[in-house]
Enzyme design. Structure first.
Site, PDB file in Angstrom:
ATOM      1  N   PHE A 107      -7.289  18.913 -25.354  1.00  0.00           N
ATOM      2  CA  PHE A 107      -7.972  17.630 -25.500  1.00  0.00           C
ATOM      3  C   PHE A 107      -9.342  17.731 -24.816  1.00  0.00           C
ATOM      4  O   PHE A 107      -9.517  18.532 -23.897  1.00  0.00           O
ATOM      5  CB  PHE A 107      -7.120  16.537 -24.856  1.00  0.00           C
ATOM      6  CG  PHE A 107      -7.660  15.156 -25.094  1.00  0.00           C
ATOM      7  CD1 PHE A 107      -7.597  14.576 -26.350  1.00  0.00           C
ATOM      8  CD2 PHE A 107      -8.230  14.425 -24.060  1.00  0.00           C
ATOM      9  CE1 PHE A 107      -8.095  13.299 -26.567  1.00  0.00           C
ATOM     10  CE2 PHE A 107      -8.733  13.147 -24.272  1.00  0.00           C
ATOM     11  CZ  PHE A 107      -8.668  12.585 -25.525  1.00  0.00           C
ATOM     12  N   ASP A 108     -10.326  16.922 -25.253  1.00  0.00           N
ATOM     13  CA  ASP A 108     -11.688  17.144 -24.733  1.00  0.00           C
ATOM     14  C   ASP A 108     -11.815  16.926 -23.213  1.00  0.00           C
ATOM     15  O   ASP A 108     -12.548  17.657 -22.555  1.00  0.00           O
ATOM     16  CB  ASP A 108     -12.763  16.373 -25.525  1.00  0.00           C
ATOM     17  CG  ASP A 108     -12.474  14.904 -25.682  1.00  0.00           C
ATOM     18  OD1 ASP A 108     -11.565  14.414 -24.994  1.00  0.00           O
ATOM     19  OD2 ASP A 108     -13.162  14.236 -26.480  1.00  0.00           O
ATOM     20  N   TYR A 150       0.838  -1.205   0.000  1.00  0.00           N
ATOM     21  CA  TYR A 150       0.000   0.000   0.000  1.00  0.00           C
ATOM     22  C   TYR A 150       0.871   1.252   0.000  1.00  0.00           C
ATOM     23  O   TYR A 150       0.615   2.191  -0.746  1.00  0.00           O
ATOM     24  CB  TYR A 150      -0.908  -0.015   1.237  1.00  0.00           C
ATOM     25  CG  TYR A 150      -1.992   1.041   1.189  1.00  0.00           C
ATOM     26  CD1 TYR A 150      -3.283   0.718   0.759  1.00  0.00           C
ATOM     27  CD2 TYR A 150      -1.726   2.354   1.566  1.00  0.00           C
ATOM     28  CE1 TYR A 150      -4.275   1.672   0.718  1.00  0.00           C
ATOM     29  CE2 TYR A 150      -2.714   3.322   1.520  1.00  0.00           C
ATOM     30  CZ  TYR A 150      -3.994   2.978   1.097  1.00  0.00           C
ATOM     31  OH  TYR A 150      -4.975   3.935   1.048  1.00  0.00           O
ATOM     32  N   ALA A 179       0.604  13.091 -23.466  1.00  0.00           N
ATOM     33  CA  ALA A 179       0.116  11.764 -23.870  1.00  0.00           C
ATOM     34  C   ALA A 179       0.950  11.152 -25.011  1.00  0.00           C
ATOM     35  O   ALA A 179       1.281   9.977 -24.969  1.00  0.00           O
ATOM     36  CB  ALA A 179      -1.356  11.839 -24.265  1.00  0.00           C
ATOM     37  N   LYS A 188      -1.183   5.931 -23.936  1.00  0.00           N
ATOM     38  CA  LYS A 188      -0.731   6.274 -25.286  1.00  0.00           C
ATOM     39  C   LYS A 188       0.748   5.908 -25.401  1.00  0.00           C
ATOM     40  O   LYS A 188       1.079   4.748 -25.557  1.00  0.00           O
ATOM     41  CB  LYS A 188      -0.963   7.768 -25.579  1.00  0.00           C
ATOM     42  CG  LYS A 188      -2.273   8.352 -25.048  1.00  0.00           C
ATOM     43  CD  LYS A 188      -3.499   7.853 -25.742  1.00  0.00           C
ATOM     44  CE  LYS A 188      -4.836   8.306 -25.171  1.00  0.00           C
ATOM     45  NZ  LYS A 188      -4.987   9.602 -24.582  1.00  0.00           N
ATOM     46  N   ASP A 214       0.659  18.561 -21.689  1.00  0.00           N
ATOM     47  CA  ASP A 214      -0.152  17.344 -21.738  1.00  0.00           C
ATOM     48  C   ASP A 214       0.651  16.407 -22.642  1.00  0.00           C
ATOM     49  O   ASP A 214       0.679  16.566 -23.857  1.00  0.00           O
ATOM     50  CB  ASP A 214      -1.529  17.670 -22.324  1.00  0.00           C
ATOM     51  CG  ASP A 214      -2.390  16.421 -22.513  1.00  0.00           C
ATOM     52  OD1 ASP A 214      -1.843  15.293 -22.417  1.00  0.00           O
ATOM     53  OD2 ASP A 214      -3.596  16.574 -22.770  1.00  0.00           O
ATOM     54  N   HIS A 255     -22.640  10.992 -28.905  1.00  0.00           N
ATOM     55  CA  HIS A 255     -22.030  10.056 -29.861  1.00  0.00           C
ATOM     56  C   HIS A 255     -21.908   8.632 -29.325  1.00  0.00           C
ATOM     57  O   HIS A 255     -21.929   7.675 -30.074  1.00  0.00           O
ATOM     58  CB  HIS A 255     -20.671  10.577 -30.332  1.00  0.00           C
ATOM     59  CG  HIS A 255     -19.708  10.891 -29.238  1.00  0.00           C
ATOM     60  ND1 HIS A 255     -19.851  11.983 -28.407  1.00  0.00           N
ATOM     61  CD2 HIS A 255     -18.602  10.253 -28.819  1.00  0.00           C
ATOM     62  CE1 HIS A 255     -18.863  12.007 -27.550  1.00  0.00           C
ATOM     63  NE2 HIS A 255     -18.091  10.958 -27.760  1.00  0.00           N
TER      64      HIS A 255
HETATM   65  C1  PLP Z   1      -6.126  10.394 -23.954  1.00  0.00           C
HETATM   66  C2  PLP Z   1      -5.755  11.763 -23.658  1.00  0.00           C
HETATM   67  C3  PLP Z   1      -6.074  12.374 -22.433  1.00  0.00           C
HETATM   68  C4  PLP Z   1      -6.911  11.697 -21.379  1.00  0.00           C
HETATM   69  O1  PLP Z   1      -6.343  10.524 -20.964  1.00  0.00           O
HETATM   70  P1  PLP Z   1      -7.191   9.239 -20.517  1.00  0.00           P
HETATM   71  O2  PLP Z   1      -6.095   8.279 -20.136  1.00  0.00           O
HETATM   72  O3  PLP Z   1      -7.997   8.787 -21.678  1.00  0.00           O
HETATM   73  O4  PLP Z   1      -8.022   9.638 -19.364  1.00  0.00           O
HETATM   74  C5  PLP Z   1      -5.629  13.665 -22.235  1.00  0.00           C
HETATM   75  N1  PLP Z   1      -4.950  14.327 -23.182  1.00  0.00           N
HETATM   76  C6  PLP Z   1      -4.634  13.766 -24.363  1.00  0.00           C
HETATM   77  C7  PLP Z   1      -3.861  14.551 -25.373  1.00  0.00           C
HETATM   78  C8  PLP Z   1      -5.034  12.480 -24.648  1.00  0.00           C
HETATM   79  O5  PLP Z   1      -4.737  11.943 -25.835  1.00  0.00           O
END
Ligand code: PLP
Length: 458
Positions: free
Chosen positions: A124-125, A72, A217, A258, A215, A450
């Site tokens: 990103f959304d 933990y 990813a 990613k 960000d 969607h």
């Molecule tokens: C996928 C993604 C996120 C969110 O990540 P999740 O692991 O899906 O929660 C944030 N920013 C970018 C650019 C992404 O591609």
């Protein structure tokens, strides 16, 4: 003869995928109201819905799962990940989270307040969602080339410095807690940001006393594009480029699903111990104790390994080359796509594919459905259905582009699969004149429609 390209890996384990007939697929998609999200995965032959969490782990990553420490507090696997983040990305502090949006939730709980403005390059959304949920505003400062589908500009993800400085000048600076650069930028399917641009944004942020977050990813794919397209970096290694990228930032959020090639996971990394202390409180509340924060020990161990594998040049070359390969094949067959092809996906241009189908009949969805029927290939609509209705007028919001995104999972499919996808798209193109109408909506949710929308053929 020059030796041709070959992937720098071989396959140790296979997962069978099910072939279906065209008649079966026609039935499956009709029974599921022409919504590709509703299909069971065994109804799909080649699944290009997303590159998120769909990659194939290596033998080393699988062995890390066995070595995971599930303590933990103070897990060995946590320290392994901490070391990898310091080594690959250069940050002293980090918090594990269950995925990327959780990292945003924790970090923004500290940094974003009502009325705040967060400039960036096409957030990103989920990033935008977490900002707007806190009644902040995400301001898009992407360069104009980023919105031009015909532009071949090599760094379409770049931040427009003039637009950014305008935001700095026109707002009280204390209302701007940070700037966020998303690498690669999702607009157009993973368009990169140049190192020159990241550095310039960082200098501008310093001048105005604003923090800079990344960000990250798809940071490794972005580094590959920098090496390939930015003259000053052609002789630098991917790791050197990655270290330089993050050296300009105060911190980062990461969706490990990613570029870290794991199926689940995320983190926040940062330099400031005070920010770490504040974020830890929210991490404990939303995710878990600071040394596991929503992740298993074994998953942290596999992620640590993934950060190294995901930043190897040979792997990245195979990865991005395959996406480009699909793009080239599609172009060869005359299938209209967005250019240049990005790092993780190819976008089919549905307006040019179906010039006779009006946007009110959802041409990108139609293309997705027809590609599924033709070959069992699943993509995702980035068009009118995704754009959703205006929250006040409830009118349809027609986006400039109607796209079908084909996102390529990492280390999963072979070039034969890419050939198959390209021919399936070419076959749809050949019979497009026989496809006279699109869809109408028979049922939809008030937001995020969607995922659950039900459609009927006109
Ligand atoms: C996928 C993604 C996120 C969110 O990540 P999740 O692991 O899906 O929660 C944030 N920013 C970018 C650019 C992404 O591609």
């Amino acid at each position: 003869m020059k030796l041709p390209f070959a992937e720098p890996f071989k396959i140790k384990m296979v997962e069978n995928i099910k072939r279906t007939t065209k008649e079966e697929r026609e039935r499956y998609i009709k029974e599921n109201y022409y919504n590709l999200f509703n299909l069971k995965s065994n109804m799909v032959f080649i699944d290009l819905l997303t590159d998120s969490g769909t990659g194939a782990m290596s033998d080393h990553q699988w062995s890390e799962l066995m070595k995971g420490d599930e303590s933990y507090a103070g897990s060995r696997s946590y320290y392994k990940l901490k070391e990898a983040i310091k080594d690959v990305l250069g940050f002293d502090y980090f918090l594990p989270t269950h995925q990327g949006r959780a990292a945003e939730n924790v970090l923004f709980s500290v940094l974003v307040k009502e009325g705040d403005i967060i400039p960036g390059n096409s957030h990103f959304d989920t990033t935008k969602g977490h900002i707007e949920f806190r009644k902040g505003r995400a301001v898009d400062c992407t360069i104009d080339e980023g919105f031009d589908p015909d532009s071949d500009y090599p760094f379409k993800g770049n931040v427009d410095l003039k637009k950014l400085e305008k935001v700095f000048k026109e707002n009280p600076i204390e209302k701007i807690p940070f700037v966020i650069i998303t690498i690669t930028n999702n607009t157009g399917g993973g368009q990169p940001v140049s190192l020159e641009n990241i550095k310039a944004v960082s200098e501008l942020c310093k001048k105005y006393g604003v923090k800079l977050f990344i960000d990250g990813a798809r940071f490794a794919e972005n580094a590959y594009f920098i090496k390939k397209r930015e003259k000053a970096y052609e002789n630098k290694s991917i790791r050197e480029i990655v270290r330089e990228i993050f050296s300009y930032a105060d911190g980062m959020t990461m969706s490990s699903k990613k570029d870290a090639i794991v199926n689940m996971g995320g983190f926040i990394a940062m330099r400031d111990p005070e920010l770490f202390r504040k974020a830890s409180v929210f991490n404990i509340m939303f995710e878990g104790f600071v040394t596991y924060g929503g992740m298993n020990g074994r998953d942290m161990a596999a992620l640590a390994r993934g950060l190294y594998e995901g930043t190897e040049f040979d792997y990245l070359e195979a990865r991005i080359r395959q996406v480009e390969y699909l793009g080239e094949k599609l172009k060869e067959y005359g299938v209209p796509i967005l250019k240049p092809v990005g790092g993780h996906a190819v976008f089919l241009d549905a307006k040019r594919f179906f010039p006779h189908i009006p946007q009110s009949e959802y041409p990108a969805q139609l293309l997705g459905v027809e590609l599924y029927i033709e070959g069992g290939v699943r993509g995702v609509e980035i068009g009118t259905i995704l754009a959703d209705r205006d929250p006040i007028t409830r009118e349809e919001r027609y986006p400039k582009l109607e796209l079908l995104r084909l996102a390529i999972p990492r280390r999963v499919y072979t070039d034969n699969h890419m050939n198959y996808v390209a021919v399936a798209a070419a076959n749809v193109l050949e019979r497009r004149d026989k496809i006279k109408r699109g869809f109408k909506i028979i049922e939809e949710a008030p937001i995020m429609r969607h995922f659950t929308v039900k459609l009927e053929r006109l």
